[in-house]
Design a protein around this motif. Structure first.
Motif, mmCIF file in Angstrom:
data_model
loop_
_atom_site.group_PDB
_atom_site.id
_atom_site.type_symbol
_atom_site.label_atom_id
_atom_site.label_comp_id
_atom_site.label_asym_id
_atom_site.label_seq_id
_atom_site.Cartn_x
_atom_site.Cartn_y
_atom_site.Cartn_z
ATOM 1 N N LEU A 248 0.837 -1.201 0.000
ATOM 2 C CA LEU A 248 0.000 0.000 0.000
ATOM 3 C C LEU A 248 0.869 1.247 0.000
ATOM 4 C CD1 LEU A 248 -3.081 0.774 0.207
ATOM 5 C CD2 LEU A 248 -2.627 1.194 2.629
ATOM 6 N N SER A 249 0.552 2.194 -0.886
ATOM 7 C CA SER A 249 1.378 3.387 -1.050
ATOM 8 C C SER A 249 0.589 4.656 -0.763
ATOM 9 C CB SER A 249 1.918 3.451 -2.487
ATOM 10 O OG SER A 249 0.848 3.662 -3.401
ATOM 11 N N ARG A 250 1.304 5.753 -0.715
ATOM 12 C CA ARG A 250 0.693 7.066 -0.538
ATOM 13 C C ARG A 250 -0.250 7.367 -1.698
ATOM 14 N NH1 ARG A 250 -1.544 11.255 2.103
ATOM 15 N NH2 ARG A 250 -1.179 13.225 1.025
ATOM 16 N N GLN A 289 -7.260 5.089 8.883
ATOM 17 C CA GLN A 289 -6.007 5.421 9.566
ATOM 18 C C GLN A 289 -5.889 4.674 10.888
ATOM 19 O OE1 GLN A 289 -5.681 9.221 11.634
ATOM 20 N NE2 GLN A 289 -3.765 9.640 10.552
ATOM 21 N N ALA A 290 -6.975 4.641 11.660
ATOM 22 C CA ALA A 290 -6.957 3.950 12.948
ATOM 23 C C ALA A 290 -6.706 2.461 12.764
ATOM 24 C CB ALA A 290 -8.274 4.177 13.681
ATOM 25 N N TYR A 291 -7.320 1.877 11.737
ATOM 26 C CA TYR A 291 -7.149 0.443 11.478
ATOM 27 C C TYR A 291 -5.697 0.121 11.099
ATOM 28 C CZ TYR A 291 -7.456 -4.056 9.092
ATOM 29 O OH TYR A 291 -7.246 -5.353 8.692
ATOM 30 N N TYR A 294 -3.229 0.546 13.925
ATOM 31 C CA TYR A 294 -3.346 -0.509 14.942
ATOM 32 C C TYR A 294 -2.652 -1.783 14.496
ATOM 33 C CZ TYR A 294 -5.561 -3.388 18.556
ATOM 34 O OH TYR A 294 -5.789 -4.221 19.623
ATOM 35 N N ILE A 295 -2.889 -2.218 13.255
ATOM 36 C CA ILE A 295 -2.286 -3.490 12.815
ATOM 37 C C ILE A 295 -0.782 -3.341 12.617
ATOM 38 C CG2 ILE A 295 -4.453 -4.264 11.787
ATOM 39 C CD1 ILE A 295 -3.329 -3.662 9.033
ATOM 40 N N GLN A 296 -0.322 -2.113 12.308
ATOM 41 C CA GLN A 296 1.128 -1.887 12.235
ATOM 42 C C GLN A 296 1.759 -1.937 13.623
ATOM 43 O OE1 GLN A 296 1.711 1.812 10.075
ATOM 44 N NE2 GLN A 296 1.933 0.714 8.126
ATOM 45 N N LYS A 297 1.056 -1.399 14.603
ATOM 46 C CA LYS A 297 1.564 -1.418 15.976
ATOM 47 C C LYS A 297 1.739 -2.851 16.469
ATOM 48 C CE LYS A 297 -0.316 1.600 18.625
ATOM 49 N NZ LYS A 297 -1.301 2.294 19.507
ATOM 50 N N LEU A 298 0.809 -3.736 16.078
ATOM 51 C CA LEU A 298 0.881 -5.142 16.495
ATOM 52 C C LEU A 298 1.738 -5.987 15.559
ATOM 53 C CD1 LEU A 298 -2.779 -5.891 17.652
ATOM 54 C CD2 LEU A 298 -0.823 -5.117 18.984
ATOM 55 N N THR A 309 2.363 7.163 9.019
ATOM 56 C CA THR A 309 2.640 8.596 8.901
ATOM 57 C C THR A 309 3.096 8.985 7.501
ATOM 58 O OG1 THR A 309 4.850 8.164 9.793
ATOM 59 C CG2 THR A 309 3.167 8.944 11.338
ATOM 60 N N TYR A 310 3.543 7.999 6.698
ATOM 61 C CA TYR A 310 3.941 8.258 5.323
ATOM 62 C C TYR A 310 2.814 7.938 4.337
ATOM 63 C CZ TYR A 310 8.746 8.876 6.897
ATOM 64 O OH TYR A 310 9.884 9.333 7.521
#
Length: 679
Positions: A248-250, A289-291, A294-298, A309-310
């Motif tokens: 997934l990209s900007r 964004q929240a989803y 969250y999955i990146q944090k885990l 953030t990018y």
């Protein structure tokens, strides 16, 4: 393997049909289910022999018996409402699917297409144009022919599914250890609109946050699923071969934003199209964004490699305009008075809900979730006690009047008189008495529908002459506005209404300012009076009077309460002292013809009351022959009558001539030098 398992499940259903329920003819008078409502039937017997498919015949009997016993359907609704639809469905299945293993063995989309054609060929409708409960909007809706099939199919789709609830594509929230708002009548979380393979990921996300961590509520989950559905449907269309979000990209996020803006506007919102588009982008992007965050944090393996953030920037979110006083829709006094006039036409069971809602400032869900032990009397009076779900406050207390306490006590007595030990196990103050929601709280929607039905039938209109449309939350806003208008401190109101932050409370203060200004303008243009130096009653212009007293008109507008007296306004500059302050026997402004005294029609009730009191005193004086007392009060009576008459007629001059309006020399010097002596 599937057919074998399905056959086993159908056979289990057959074994559960015993006695009355196993018969192919059900006589309404022999039905073992107790129904307190008087039987009002046009059809005595239900015949199931139209179902030549024995498996589906057994399923239909089991479905109806189950729904009768769990109060989802009533006896009258089955025998009077559903009979012909049950017959017609049986004839169709016998014609088209005589050998199907089960109702869920038939492809639903194919079945619906064929059934609609069959109904049309037989001169029967599968959809119809209906109006909402107040007759203001029309929309297409499927008929009961389709509804009965849908309910029948969905029942067994769930009943035969032995998987753990969170493995299904539809979750029944009642089967999970999750708190939910029982006043909404909604229990299902559906993931069916999220394409695979992303559906599994979203279910895992929701399970962790709602069921395990419990930092997402059921209602919040319902609100974020449309956002995630739109996002993953977009990704599926653009990248049909993806099985993760690693790449997934900007640019993908920007394309998604453009996609959101291109989607058509749906719904009945009266907001400008651009505002609706901005709201959609803001809400959907926030949920995505929240989803992802969250999955990146885990560190889940299918998360995007590029940090959130990018991918999503703060600049991507359209600016949200702060809420303004004009956005708050509260029940105005004139509408509330019309409701009270027509209150006896409202269903009696909803009357106490309405009274408590208006008097307490509670949200509608918190009102409907009140328990029977919700009132308490202390030395200070009666208090209403209940939870505030939105802000997670328990046992929140607000003062109520004796009259509202009596309403609640009467409701408690009514429930106690029912005398059914199985009724209302959770001890709700406003439970449903019958039907499939028996023992659950009254639905907020049902309550609102009844209110608007009353409004429509009895032509309750707003000041512009339009039929007023009531939203339940408007009663909470009414409470806040009323408290502020009556002088309650903002911080006290914030605590009383359980506002987590002061922003909403400050909006009520803005409404208060607007209300003051409206009343100010009405008073200004309707006419006001003052006293000349000779004691004559003359018409007054507040603007001119403010200028001659060295005060800005805007200062008066914003300090209206502080300059208000019982009998009028004092518009004397705060820099100057009052020459008549020590005189207390009679309003010194009137007695001394004070040039700073101003009164308008809003004080008319005061003067009428004083006139009545003086005239009553005079009658007493005459009986006791107190002639001197009569002589002393007659001039005051005459003056008050003159003022009242002038206010009532709305006559107007603009003060004294310029020479008489001037300050004394000392006063003029004080004002011109900001209170400092001249040299």
């Amino acid at each position: 393997m599937h057919n074998l398992r399905l056959t086993e499940q159908v056979n289990k259903v057959k074994k559960k049909l015993t006695g009355y329920w196993a018969e192919d003819v059900w006589n309404i008078l022999q039905c073992p289910v107790y129904d307190s409502s008087p039987l009002n039937f046009q059809v005595r017997n239900i015949h199931f022999k139209d179902y030549s498919n024995l498996n589906i015949r057994s399923e239909m009997k089991f479905f109806l018996s189950y729904r009768l016993q769990d109060n989802h359907y009533s006896i009258n609704s089955i025998w009077n409402g559903y009979t012909k639809y049950i017959y017609r469905l049986g004839k169709f299945i016998s014609l088209k699917y005589p050998h199907a293993l089960s109702i869920i063995d038939i492809n639903k989309e194919k079945m619906l297409l064929e059934y609609r054609t069959y109904l049309k060929d037989n001169g029967l409708s599968f959809e119809k144009l209906v109006k909402n409960h107040i007759g203001t909007k029309s929309y297409m809706r499927v008929t009961q022919y389709i509804n009965v099939y849908n309910q029948f199919y969905e029942f067994f789709l769930d009943y035969y599914d032995n998987r753990v609830e969170i493995e299904k594509d539809k979750w029944d929230i009642r089967k999970l250890s999750v708190d939910f708002n029982e006043t909404r009548g909604e229990y299902i979380v559906s993931f069916e609109k999220i394409p695979n393979p992303y559906r599994t990921w979203v279910k895992k996300y929701v399970d962790l946050r709602m069921n395990v961590q419990q930092n997402l509520s059921y209602s919040r989950v319902k609100s974020i699923l449309p956002s995630l559905s739109k996002f993953f449907s977009f990704i599926k269309e653009v990248y049909p071969d993806w099985d993760n979000l690693n790449a997934l990209s900007r640019e993908d996020i920007l394309s998604f934003i453009r996609h959101l803006r291109a989607l058509p506007i749906v719904g009945n919102s009266k907001k400008p199209v651009e505002v609706q588009l901005q709201n959609r982008v803001r809400v959907y992007l926030y949920d995505v964004q929240a989803y992802i965050s969250y999955i990146q944090k885990l560190e889940w393996g299918y998360a995007p490699k590029k940090p959130i953030t990018y991918l999503i920037f703060s600049e991507d979110f359209p600016k949200k305009e702060p809420m303004k006083a004009v956005d708050i829709k509260y029940i105005p006094d004139d509408v509330w008075e019309q409701i009270l006039v027509n209150l006896n036409y409202l269903n009696p069971y909803y009357m106490p809900i309405l009274m408590v809602l208006e008097a307490s400032g509670f949200r509608i869900s918190d009102t409907l979730l009140l328990k029977k032990n919700c009132i308490e009397k202390t030395i200070d009076g009666w208090w209403l006690i209940g939870n505030q779900r939105k802000v997670d406050y328990t046992n929140h207390r607000v003062p109520i009047t004796d009259e509202i306490a009596d309403v609640i006590k009467a409701q408690i007595q009514f429930l106690d008189n029912i005398g059914d030990s199985s009724f209302n196990p959770k001890q709700y103050l406003f439970p449903n008495l019958t039907g499939r929601r028996k023992n659950y709280p009254i639905s907020a929607k049902v309550f609102n529908d009844n209110l608007n039905y009353l409004v429509q039938n009895h032509q309750i209109r707003d000041r512009s002459g339009e039929i007023y449309h009531i939203k339940n939350h408007a009663f909470r806003h009414r409470y806040g506005v009323t408290m502020i208008n009556n002088g309650m401190n903002i911080l006290h109101l914030q605590k009383l209404m359980a506002h987590a932050s002061p922003e909403m409370t400050l909006i009520y203060a803005q409404i208060h300012d607007n209300t003051l200004r409206q009343e100010w303008e009405k008073a200004r243009f309707k006419g006001a009076v003052r006293l000349s130096s000779e004691g004559k009653i003359i018409e007054a212009d507040i603007e001119a009077q403010a200028k001659e007293n060295g005060i800005e008109l805007e200062w008066i507008r914003h300090n209206l309460d502080s300059i208000r007296l019982d009998h009028g306004f004092c518009v004397k500059s705060p820099k100057l002292s009052c020459d008549f302050l020590e005189q207390t026997l009679e309003p010194p402004c009137i007695k001394n013809n004070c040039r700073s005294f101003h009164t308008d029609y809003t004080f008319l009730d005061y003067y009428n009351d004083q006139i009545n009191k003086i005239e009553t005193d005079i009658k007493i004086y005459k009986k006791t022959n107190r002639l001197r007392s009569i002589e002393l009060v007659q001039p005051k009576l005459k003056r008050y009558k003159e003022i009242a008459l002038s206010l009532d007629n709305g006559e107007g001059i603009y003060g004294l001539n310029k020479g008489r309006r001037e300050y004394t020399n000392d006063e003029r010097r004080k004002v011109c030098n900001n209170g400092k002596p001249t040299t």
